[in-house]
Design an enzyme around this catalytic site. Structure first.
Site, PDB file in Angstrom:
ATOM      1  CG  ASN A 567      -1.827   1.104   1.336  1.00 32.70           C
ATOM      2  OD1 ASN A 567      -1.979   1.889   0.141  1.00 32.70           O
ATOM      3  ND2 ASN A 567      -2.362   1.428   2.345  1.00 32.70           N
ATOM      4  CB  SER A 568       3.452   2.417  -1.810  1.00 35.62           C
ATOM      5  OG  SER A 568       4.440   3.371  -2.214  1.00 35.62           O
ATOM      6  NE  ARG A 572      -1.390   9.577  -7.334  1.00 36.43           N
ATOM      7  CZ  ARG A 572      -2.646   9.840  -7.197  1.00 36.43           C
ATOM      8  NH1 ARG A 572      -3.370   9.812  -8.440  1.00 36.43           N
ATOM      9  NH2 ARG A 572      -3.064  10.051  -5.963  1.00 36.43           N
ATOM     10  CG  ASP A 678       1.002  15.681  -5.140  1.00 40.12           C
ATOM     11  OD1 ASP A 678       1.566  15.630  -4.224  1.00 40.12           O
ATOM     12  OD2 ASP A 678      -0.198  16.135  -4.972  1.00 40.12           O
TER      13      ASP A 678
END
Length: 754
Positions: A567-568, A572, A678
């Site tokens: 779960n990282s 993305r 991001d």
């Protein structure tokens, strides 16, 4: 003189019907002025007007666009036809060009997508047209020539246009008008015979089937002969078993339904003479059978196939394919077979989502097959129907306003006989006087309405709850009528279309990251965005929990669930060789915006594929750097960061750079803070180039659906901003300072970044 009398009569009728209760004899007074004297009516009209403006700004404007080919591409009752290309190993295994991975770097089209020719193609070349349809191929070695009907914006009749391709249909050069007559032309059936090139366009408006010969191919043609002196429609010919056969329709034949008739003609040469089949007309009653020709007949594995138009629901609804089992001068028998072209589930957002009515499939020198097909996103007569519906809602709104004025006492519904009698000539009998029964019915109904109106006024009190409820209900109906009128009259065709760039369309992949607690968000997300015109595939990065089954989603495009072991947030941007497009839209599953805004963002990215193009700008400045919201960037009139939770990027460049050895330390910090992936990508972009690396597109509206659930990742805004400020400090130490250059809002000429 007659017009003046008519206006006077209508004015008097309105005065009679809408006479104010305090002055019944002064029926010449303007009833609209009387209505506007009522505070309740004024409030209602203002509210309705404001709702109309808000509806236009938030909803209708999302469907409208400034046409780059302003001289052409106008709404047309016949449709908005355009042309696409298909490839396959056989005519029954055809796939659209976007699935063949054909690209064009000059237009940032990775891949090129259908349609490949539109009204804008002709209009931008100096030939304003409303649509392109009826395509026919002529293959000359490795060069493809495409002939088609183009409806002129100025003359509103069809001409025959021609385009050329040197790369098997990926890019096309519009050459000009090949054939122009004083009457409507369409269906340019092009073929070669005895080393000459001929064209047999539909000339039914002329009342005959004409044959033209190329004198300087492809732009110069001369009339060779008149083949048949009948108004034949969509004539298609083929050589089969030693004879030439011509399939056409004659809708002038007595007792024949439009688009429901088929005739067969035969001859020893395509130049004639032609003789009628013994069983003519083959079809004449049911237009859903596919009587009208829908393209060039072809022979595959020794069998003859005929293409036809199914016109049951609307003209040119779809193509039907028939296998001809028996064809002779005395007999004809055919059976339907499946064509194999998958229909789009995107409806009006797809270029051929509503109908497609012609196909020309031919074999290339390589042995593969190519097919050209036209398509439309609206049914026949759509603009006329929308115009009529729009004005119907305007009329209903007018009547509703009059009704409210009547109920609140601003006007009275009454027809005084003396008023109506005065509508006649000075010495002649009145219209009502000569029709006493009609006069009595009108007076009777008027009296009933007046009685009920007075009873309502006597019992109603504007301050009571029941009266307010009635007025609120009428006001709500008025709001609905305003929205419907605005939608149909100025809302365009209701489609959220893709934006062309450098004469071509393309597609992108959507990628979102989620987990089991946000499944309801994901279902809504996929149902909405899968209908966007340029979306090819949706990839779901599943970070935690049991993954859902793909069958659970209502999607118009393929959905792929990519299950991750860890779960990282770094997942993305993981390199994914299964992604088939260069453009990827990273969009969080809790963000909902219009497809039109998504298409705008994709269009801007195609202009500058080296940039991150997104919808959420930030300005990171100060010493030390501090993370702030969009309002801060607006106040400073500029930005230098785009949040990648809603942004387009080049998957090949962005993903490889994010997973490079250089970015390893940054990725570890993202895992440690479970945030800022991001911001890391913005640092990697900015420090790899001295040029601009981000660009903003303003969405009409955006909704954060996580606010409606308990599954939001960052509910504590202050803590979230503190963590991101810490990330800025960390990344600055690793990669150097972020570019302090500020890009201003509103710098684009199209106003998409205001």
């Amino acid at each position: 003189m007659g017009e003046k009398v008519l206006k006077t009569s209508l004015s008097k009728i309105l005065g009679c019907i809408l006479a104010p209760p305090w002055s019944r004899t002064r029926w010449r007074q303007n009833p609209f002025q009387l209505l506007l004297r009522s505070p309740s009516a004024i409030s209602f009209l203002l509210a309705v007007g404001l709702v109309g403006i808000a509806f236009f700004s938030l909803v209708v404007s999302s469907f409208r666009r400034s046409d780059p080919a302003a001289a052409g591409c106008r709404p047309d009752s016949e449709g908005s036809w355009s042309i696409g290309v298909y490839y396959g190993k056989s005519p029954f295994s055809l796939s659209p060009i976007e699935l063949e991975s054909r690209s064009n770097r000059n237009s940032s089209a990775w891949p090129v997508a259908n349609p490949v020719l539109t009204c804008a193609s002709a209009s931008n070349a100096g030939y304003p047209s409303n649509f392109l349809a009826d395509p026919f191929l002529y293959i000359q070695g490795d060069t493809l020539y495409l002939f088609f009907e183009m409806k002129s914006t100025s003359t509103m009749k069809g001409d025959i246009g021609v385009a050329r391709s040197f790369d098997q249909g990926a890019t096309w050069e519009f050459l000009g008008i090949a054939l122009d007559e004083k009457w409507h032309l369409s269906y340019p059936f092009v073929f070669s015979y005895n080393q000459e090139i001929y064209m047999m366009p539909e000339s039914s408006k002329k009342g005959e089937l004409r044959l033209y010969r190329a004198t300087r191919f492809p732009l110069k043609w001369t009339l060779d002969k008149v083949l048949i002196r009948k108004p034949l429609v969509d004539a298609s010919l083929i050589q089969y078993e030693g004879c030439y056969w011509l399939f056409a329709s004659d809708f002038s034949r007595s007792g024949t339904g439009k688009n429901a008739e088929l005739e067969i003609w035969y001859g020893s040469s395509p130049l004639g003479p032609w003789k009628q089949h013994r069983r003519n007309p083959i079809y004449r009653g049911d237009r859903s059978l596919g009587a009208r020709s829908g393209g060039r007949p072809f022979i595959y594995e020794g069998s003859l196939y005929r293409l036809a138009q199914e016109c049951g629901g609307t003209y040119g609804q779809r193509i039907r394919t028939y296998k001809v089992e028996k064809l002779s001068k005395e007999e004809f028998r055919e059976v339907p077979v499946k064509l194999g072209i998958e229909e789009s589930k995107k409806g009006r957002n797809a270029w051929n989502g509503i109908r497609y009515h012609q196909l020309d499939a031919q074999q290339l020198p390589s042995g593969d097959w190519i097919a050209i097909m036209d398509g439309d996103r609206v049914p026949s007569g759509d603009t006329t129907w929308r115009f009529l519906l729009g004005w119907t809602f305007v009329l209903l709104l007018f009547l509703l306003v009059m009704l409210m004025g009547f109920l609140v006492g601003a006007m009275n519904f009454i027809v005084p006989p003396r008023c109506c009698m005065s509508l006649s000539g000075r010495n002649g009998p009145s219209w009502f006087w000569t029709r006493p029964q009609f006069n009595l019915k009108v007076r009777k109904h008027s009296a009933v309405m007046k009685r009920y109106g007075l009873a309502f006024r006597g019992r109603a009190n504007a301050k009571t709850c029941s009266s307010k409820l009635v007025l609120c209900l009428l006001g709500f109906v008025g709001v609905i009528l305003v929205c419907m009128a605005v939608h149909f009259l100025v809302g365009g065709n209701g489609a959220e279309e893709a934006y062309m760039y450098q004469g071509q369309y393309s597609q992108f992949t959507m990628l979102t990251m989620t987990y089991e607690a946000r499944l309801w968000n994901l279902k809504l997300y996929i149902k909405h965005y899968s209908r966007c015109a340029s979306v090819r595939e949706i990839v779901v990065v599943w970070n935690k929990g049991d993954p859902p089954n793909r069958d659970e989603f209502d999607s118009a495009v393929p959905v792929r669930i990519r299950v991750e072991e860890l779960n990282s947030l770094n997942n993305r941007f993981k390199v994914d060789p299964l992604i088939k497009t260069r453009a990827v839209l990273e969009l969080d599953d809790d963000i909902m915006m219009t497809c039109n805004d998504i298409e705008k963002g994709f269009r801007v990215w195609r202009e500058h594929p080296e940039r991150i193009v997104g919808f959420y700008p930030r300005l990171v400045d100060g010493s030390p750097l501090k993370y702030r919201n969009e309002n801060y960037a607006r106040g400073k009139k500029g930005y230098n960061v785009i949040l990648t939770g809603a942004a387009f990027m080049d998957s090949e460049y962005a993903f490889k750079r994010y997973w490079s050895e250089e970015a390893r330390e940054g990725r570890e910090f993202v895992d440690e803070s479970f945030n800022c992936e991001d911001l890391l990508l913005n640092f990697l972009y900015a420090n790899a180039s001295s040029k601009r690396t981000v660009e903003y597109v303003h969405p009409a509206w955006a909704i954060d659906t996580s606010k409606l659930s308990t599954a939001a990742i960052s509910r504590n805004t202050q803590l979230h901003y503190e963590i991101r400020t810490n990330c800025l400090s960390k990344f600055s130490k690793i990669y150097g300072p972020l570019s302090q250059h500020k890009w201003e809002f509103g710098s684009r000429t199209d106003g998409w970044d205001v």
